[in-house]
Design a protein around this motif. Structure first.
Motif, mmCIF file in Angstrom:
data_model
loop_
_atom_site.group_PDB
_atom_site.id
_atom_site.type_symbol
_atom_site.label_atom_id
_atom_site.label_comp_id
_atom_site.label_asym_id
_atom_site.label_seq_id
_atom_site.Cartn_x
_atom_site.Cartn_y
_atom_site.Cartn_z
ATOM 1 N N HIS A 103 0.882 -1.175 0.000
ATOM 2 C CA HIS A 103 0.000 0.000 0.000
ATOM 3 C C HIS A 103 0.916 1.221 0.000
ATOM 4 O O HIS A 103 1.536 1.553 1.013
ATOM 5 N N HIS A 104 1.050 1.862 -1.162
ATOM 6 C CA HIS A 104 2.079 2.887 -1.352
ATOM 7 C C HIS A 104 2.015 4.046 -0.351
ATOM 8 O O HIS A 104 3.071 4.471 0.142
ATOM 9 N N PRO A 105 0.847 4.574 -0.032
ATOM 10 C CA PRO A 105 0.837 5.729 0.880
ATOM 11 C C PRO A 105 1.449 5.441 2.248
ATOM 12 O O PRO A 105 2.034 6.328 2.878
ATOM 13 N N THR A 106 1.339 4.167 2.721
ATOM 14 C CA THR A 106 1.868 3.831 4.053
ATOM 15 C C THR A 106 3.120 2.968 3.977
ATOM 16 O O THR A 106 3.829 2.828 4.985
ATOM 17 N N GLY A 107 3.380 2.379 2.812
ATOM 18 C CA GLY A 107 4.508 1.466 2.680
ATOM 19 C C GLY A 107 4.272 0.114 3.307
ATOM 20 O O GLY A 107 5.194 -0.703 3.412
ATOM 21 N N GLU A 108 3.028 -0.176 3.719
ATOM 22 C CA GLU A 108 2.713 -1.434 4.397
ATOM 23 C C GLU A 108 2.484 -2.554 3.385
ATOM 24 O O GLU A 108 1.887 -2.348 2.335
ATOM 25 N N GLU A 109 2.967 -3.748 3.748
ATOM 26 C CA GLU A 109 2.652 -4.935 2.968
ATOM 27 C C GLU A 109 1.312 -5.470 3.417
ATOM 28 O O GLU A 109 1.065 -5.638 4.614
ATOM 29 N N THR A 110 0.439 -5.755 2.474
ATOM 30 C CA THR A 110 -0.892 -6.265 2.806
ATOM 31 C C THR A 110 -1.402 -7.093 1.628
ATOM 32 O O THR A 110 -0.696 -7.277 0.630
ATOM 33 N N THR A 111 -2.602 -7.610 1.733
ATOM 34 C CA THR A 111 -3.161 -8.378 0.624
ATOM 35 C C THR A 111 -3.609 -7.429 -0.483
ATOM 36 O O THR A 111 -3.881 -6.244 -0.255
ATOM 37 N N VAL A 112 -3.674 -7.969 -1.688
ATOM 38 C CA VAL A 112 -4.119 -7.168 -2.830
ATOM 39 C C VAL A 112 -5.515 -6.618 -2.564
ATOM 40 O O VAL A 112 -5.794 -5.439 -2.830
ATOM 41 N N PHE A 113 -6.397 -7.449 -2.011
ATOM 42 C CA PHE A 113 -7.762 -6.992 -1.766
ATOM 43 C C PHE A 113 -7.794 -5.875 -0.723
ATOM 44 O O PHE A 113 -8.456 -4.848 -0.926
ATOM 45 N N GLU A 114 -7.093 -6.052 0.391
ATOM 46 C CA GLU A 114 -7.107 -5.043 1.445
ATOM 47 C C GLU A 114 -6.554 -3.714 0.924
ATOM 48 O O GLU A 114 -7.092 -2.642 1.207
ATOM 49 N N ALA A 115 -5.479 -3.790 0.145
ATOM 50 C CA ALA A 115 -4.915 -2.559 -0.413
ATOM 51 C C ALA A 115 -5.923 -1.876 -1.330
ATOM 52 O O ALA A 115 -6.083 -0.643 -1.300
ATOM 53 N N SER A 116 -6.609 -2.658 -2.156
ATOM 54 C CA SER A 116 -7.585 -2.065 -3.075
ATOM 55 C C SER A 116 -8.712 -1.377 -2.320
ATOM 56 O O SER A 116 -9.206 -0.325 -2.753
ATOM 57 N N GLU A 117 -9.119 -1.942 -1.194
ATOM 58 C CA GLU A 117 -10.178 -1.322 -0.396
ATOM 59 C C GLU A 117 -9.712 0.007 0.193
ATOM 60 O O GLU A 117 -10.477 0.982 0.242
ATOM 61 N N ARG A 118 -8.464 0.059 0.610
ATOM 62 C CA ARG A 118 -7.942 1.306 1.168
ATOM 63 C C ARG A 118 -7.819 2.369 0.082
ATOM 64 O O ARG A 118 -8.098 3.559 0.310
ATOM 65 N N TYR A 119 -7.414 1.963 -1.096
ATOM 66 C CA TYR A 119 -7.373 2.911 -2.213
ATOM 67 C C TYR A 119 -8.784 3.384 -2.574
ATOM 68 O O TYR A 119 -8.993 4.552 -2.916
ATOM 69 N N ARG A 120 -9.768 2.477 -2.501
ATOM 70 C CA ARG A 120 -11.144 2.842 -2.831
ATOM 71 C C ARG A 120 -11.655 3.921 -1.876
ATOM 72 O O ARG A 120 -12.335 4.868 -2.285
ATOM 73 N N GLU A 121 -11.331 3.770 -0.599
ATOM 74 C CA GLU A 121 -11.765 4.760 0.391
ATOM 75 C C GLU A 121 -11.204 6.141 0.091
ATOM 76 O O GLU A 121 -11.835 7.158 0.396
ATOM 77 N N ASP A 122 -10.024 6.176 -0.553
ATOM 78 C CA ASP A 122 -9.388 7.456 -0.876
ATOM 79 C C ASP A 122 -9.666 7.896 -2.312
ATOM 80 O O ASP A 122 -9.058 8.868 -2.790
#
Length: 910
Positions: free
Chosen positions: A756-775
């Motif tokens: 997840h580029h904004p935080t640099g955290e490693e996560t699942t593809v789905f979780e990252a996509s949800e965080r991007y969707r919120e933004d």
């Protein structure tokens, strides 16, 4: 029916006292539009469809002229192709049913009669992709597997049964009948249809699309058909022409004849290798020449089946005397067979053809040798005699064993990293003690319509099993054996030839009538074996008579998978290991302790022919297909919903209304530039649809498993991704979640993970996509060559869309995945030649702008992408939108093809 410009092309055709109408291609030749003899057969069939359906509105006179304009240097022309029917299998068919049901629900919410959503061409859905090999090696394996199949899939099958009663011309072939392409070849395929159109009888060439990439198998009997995603198939069902660019047509001239000891499987592996080298993606392939007459229709169908592995859209043969003999053998009506002959003769389409081609490839059947393909690509052919060198070299290349360490003293493993010849002791649950190591075969499966449709290789497998049993040979205990015929006719002729008992003696009992191992439904391995694989990082193998061997497809624990003919599947099952040269090394020892070689048990060609002649008859096909749509007592007892609108269950974990058509706007959304997008994944070459949307089992630690657990579903009830394709919540969580996918944003880690580029955290593809969707952050995916190769898996595109991915950027695409992306409104973009994300020095953590869409999208539009890193440094590069036709542009601008169809239907009724 045809526009006034070509009304003279419609004439009457008399046959056996019946009068039909037909679209006569010779009229176009008389008018100087084309020279029929110079046109490839497939192009003439496309032309007939355009001519017959030219109504002056959807299809006009210009479309007829465009189709007739084909020449070897193919003109840039678009052709609207209307198919005569659609075939579905259940893994892609259930999503199609769900989409059709969702379209009706959307119409109902708008106050429109839901039956405006109705198939306009006949459809057959064959349930074949769900049976799994849970039980094997016993007489009751089939019954037990079918019982579990119904338990796992009852809710999905209810939805299919609902569709059967809700839609006209929607036929369902129940479980336990056969594999879609074999059923299509042996029964559904007509070569020529007799159709009632507004009270008039018409003769129509058999043309189709199917929701499986191996639909081109029907080209073995001279029908034009290819695989599409469920999205495009649904559009075809709803009457949408398939708008396509005129294809290049490659002619493969066959000469010679197959040598003794070479099988149709060996032949197709050679041709697949050859055509991949030539490059036939997006092209039609036709076979011609003196070698064609040397091949049975079953052999031809084996070749046509692997069109997607070859890269072609279709790989077809002419209709000739052997075709008619095959129609007779498979129990087709004699009067219809004669009608096929007369109609095709009238159109100049019967018998040997010698048209002009874009390119001609020479292939000599005499050059074919026994072969396999592996370890993870169907077109990577390996001569059988090279396997003893291939496998050690593979392990060295993969870093499993040190270079030069292919030789060892053998024995039991002394370290956690065994050498090639060292074994790991394993005690199975029943107390049996076995030893396994690198190269040992854990799955030996006679499977897949590619080969089970061909009596020559099935009978050869049975005869080899008989000869092996007479020598006292046995399959090792650690090998999981299975036989999954593509139709019940196969079991019948094996029984009549007394060969089924011989196969069963070696453990090859019938486990189901479906795709099984080839689609990834090999079922579990014994738990102690899986634990040993994990603990010692063993490179074990499988051998199957299938058409696909991609990473993690056959079994997630088996890293090397090999395609082979059914007799070789049995032979390698007996050997128990892949790193063996069966041309020179013994396959085992007989009861007297003497070495037995493959040549000692390989059946003679003449014995195979005589056995087929004595054991296969039209009556078998007539009997087995007489009740094709009825099903067994389980299907009969299945209680399904009724009515015109599907009653969605909000608690269901299998069938849920997808979000695609909810809150549906009547206005076209259009397209615009993409701003400040982030890369969700950066990928390498040959990322398959299996990588993007896996079909196999998944664990509770993954997003899909977590979603199910939160709803009270226990892990043993998860089933597979493929079985959950009617549930978008599971499928979007499974997108880019294959355990073998490698996201280059991470350092060598496999699986569905990203940064997840904004935080640099490693996560699942789905979780990252949800965080991007919120933004409200749009997403892209970058990849290398052959993005989306493999199965025609519409969820690979649907999941891409639901993750919020606006565009993919690759070096090249496989046709079906590219078209599915377009069908979901996702832009498939292609780097310029010689460029890619790595060549451009991109890291994947940049911000991306896609420009050139402010005034809309044009076919093959050249766009500009700008990547800006955190330091403000920019990289600008050009891409081409792989959207080749005006109709494809409309799909993207409407958010997808079904969105376009629904929007038109609703606006017409408004």
């Amino acid at each position: 029916m045809p526009t006034d410009d070509y009304s003279d092309a419609i004439r009457e055709f008399e046959h056996d006292g019946e009068t039909y109408k037909m679209a006569d291609l010779t009229v176009l030749e008389d008018e100087g539009l084309c020279d029929l003899d110079s046109l490839p057969v497939s192009i003439r069939i496309l032309l007939e469809s355009v001519l017959r359906n030219a109504d002056g509105e959807t299809i006009d006179a210009d479309a007829v002229r465009a189709a007739a304009s084909w020449e070897p240097d193919v003109p840039d022309a678009e052709v609207p192709f209307t198919v005569s029917r659609v075939v579905l299998q259940d893994l892609t068919g259930v999503p199609a049913v769900v989409d059709l049901a969702a379209l009706r629900s959307a119409a109902d919410r708008k106050g429109v009669d839901p039956t405006v959503v109705e198939p306009e061409v006949p459809c057959d859905l064959v349930i074949d992709h769900s049976v799994q090999v849970d039980y094997f090696g016993s007489e009751d394996a089939y019954e037990k597997n079918v019982e579990i199949e119904y338990e796992r899939n009852e809710e999905r099958y209810r939805a299919i049964k609902w569709a059967q009663q809700a839609f006209d011309e929607f036929n369902v072939v129940p479980p336990g009948t056969g594999i879609v392409h074999q059923v299509n070849l042996e029964h559904l395929g007509r070569v020529v249809h007799e159709r009632d159109v507004d009270g008039e009888q018409w003769l129509v060439p058999d043309t189709l699309v199917g929701t499986d990439s191996h639909t081109p198998m029907i080209g073995g009997i001279g029908a034009v058909g290819w695989g599409v995603g469920g999205i495009e198939a649904e559009a075809a069902l709803l009457g949408q022409p398939i708008n396509m660019s005129l294809p290049e047509v490659v002619g493969v001239r066959l000469s010679g004849e197959l040598p003794d000891g070479a099988t149709a499987t060996d032949l197709v592996l050679h041709i697949t290798e050859k055509l991949r080298q030539v490059g036939v993606v997006d092209k039609f392939v036709e076979f011609f020449g003196p070698g064609v007459s040397q091949l049975s229709v079953a052999d031809r169908a084996t070749i046509s089946n692997m069109a997607p592995e070859q890269g072609s859209t279709i790989s077809m043969f002419p209709v000739d005397e052997k075709t008619l003999e095959y129609l007779e053998l498979t129990g087709r009506d004699p009067d219809h067979i004669e009608l096929v002959r007369e109609y095709l003769e009238a159109q100049g389409l019967f018998g040997e053809q010698d048209p002009e081609f874009t390119e001609v490839v020479e292939f000599d059947l005499d050059d074919v040798e026994p072969s396999l393909a592996g370890h993870k690509k169907p077109h990577a052919r390996i001569p059988m005699g090279d396997l003893d060198e291939h496998f050690p070299t593979l392990l060295e290349e993969e870093g499993v064993i040190p270079s030069g360490a292919a030789e060892s003293d053998g024995g039991l493993v002394a370290e956690t990293t065994p050498q090639l010849d060292e074994k790991v002791p394993v005690e199975l649950d029943d107390g049996t003690e076995v030893e396994i190591g690198h190269g040992d075969i854990l799955v030996s499966a006679i499977t897949s319509c590619t080969n089970t449709s061909n009596p020559s290789v099935m009978v050869a497998a049975g005869l080899l099993a008989r000869n092996a049993a007479e020598q006292g040979l046995e399959v090792p205990e650690y090998v999981k054996t299975s036989l999954a015929p593509g139709s019940r006719v196969v079991t019948e002729y094996l029984k009549r030839a007394d060969l089924l008992d011989d196969l069963e003696a070696l453990g090859y009992h019938v486990v189901g009538y479906g795709c099984t191992t080839c689609i990834g439904n090999a079922g579990p391995l014994p738990e102690p074996i899986e634990e040993a694989i994990d603990e010692y990082d063993l490179w074990t193998t499988s051998v199957l008579s299938g058409n696909r061997n991609f990473e993690a497809r056959i079994h997630p624990k088996i890293k090397a998978n090999y395609l082979a003919s059914p007799p070789l599947v049995v032979a390698y099952g007996l050997a128990g290991r892949m790193d063996v040269d069966l041309e020179n090394d013994p396959i085992g020892t007989n009861d007297d302790g003497e070495a037995v070689y493959l040549e000692d048990i390989w059946p003679a060609t003449e014995e195979v022919r005589e056995t087929i002649h004595d054991s296969v008859s039209p009556e078998m096909f007539e009997e087995k297909y007489s009740s094709i749509y009825e099903g067994d007592e389980r299907w009969e007892a299945l209680d399904a919903p009724t009515g015109e609108v599907y009653d969605w269950d909000p608690e269901s974990t299998y069938i849920r209304e997808p979000p695609f058509f909810q809150d549906f706007p009547l206005e076209e959304p259009g397209v615009d530039n993409v701003e400040d997008a982030r890369a969700l994944l950066t990928l390498g070459d040959t990322v398959t649809t299996d990588h993007i949307s896996p079909a196999g089992p998944f664990g509770e630690d993954l997003p899909a498993g977590q979603w199910l657990k939160e709803r009270g579903v226990e892990p043993y009830e998860f089933n597979t991704y493929g079985s959950r394709r009617g549930n978008h919540e599971v499928m979007m969580r499974g997108t880019f979640a294959n355990v073998r996918i490698e996201n280059q944003l991470l350092d060598g880690k496999e699986g569905g993970y990203t940064i997840h580029h904004p935080t640099g955290e490693e996560t699942t593809v789905f979780e990252a996509s949800e965080r991007y969707r919120e933004d409200d952050t749009p997403l892209i995916v970058m990849a290398g060559e052959e993005l989306g190769t493999g199965s025609s898996r519409d969820w690979a595109a649907k999941g891409t869309d639901l993750l919020g991915i606006r565009a993919t950027i690759g070096k090249s695409y496989e046709r079906i995945y590219r078209d599915n992306l377009i069908g979901m409104g996702v832009l498939p973009l292609q780097f310029e030649d010689g460029e890619g994300w790595e060549e451009l020095g991109l890291e994947g953590d940049e911000y991306f702008q896609i420009e050139g869409l402010e005034d809309g999208l044009e076919p093959n539009a050249e766009l500009t992408v700008t990547a800006e890193d955190d330091d403000g440094e920019t990289t600008e590069f050009g891409v081409t939108a792989q959207v080749a036709t005006p109709m494809a542009v409309e799909y993207v601008e409407n958010g997808g093809v079904l969105h376009l169809v629904l929007r038109r239907l609703l606006n017409e009724e408004a």
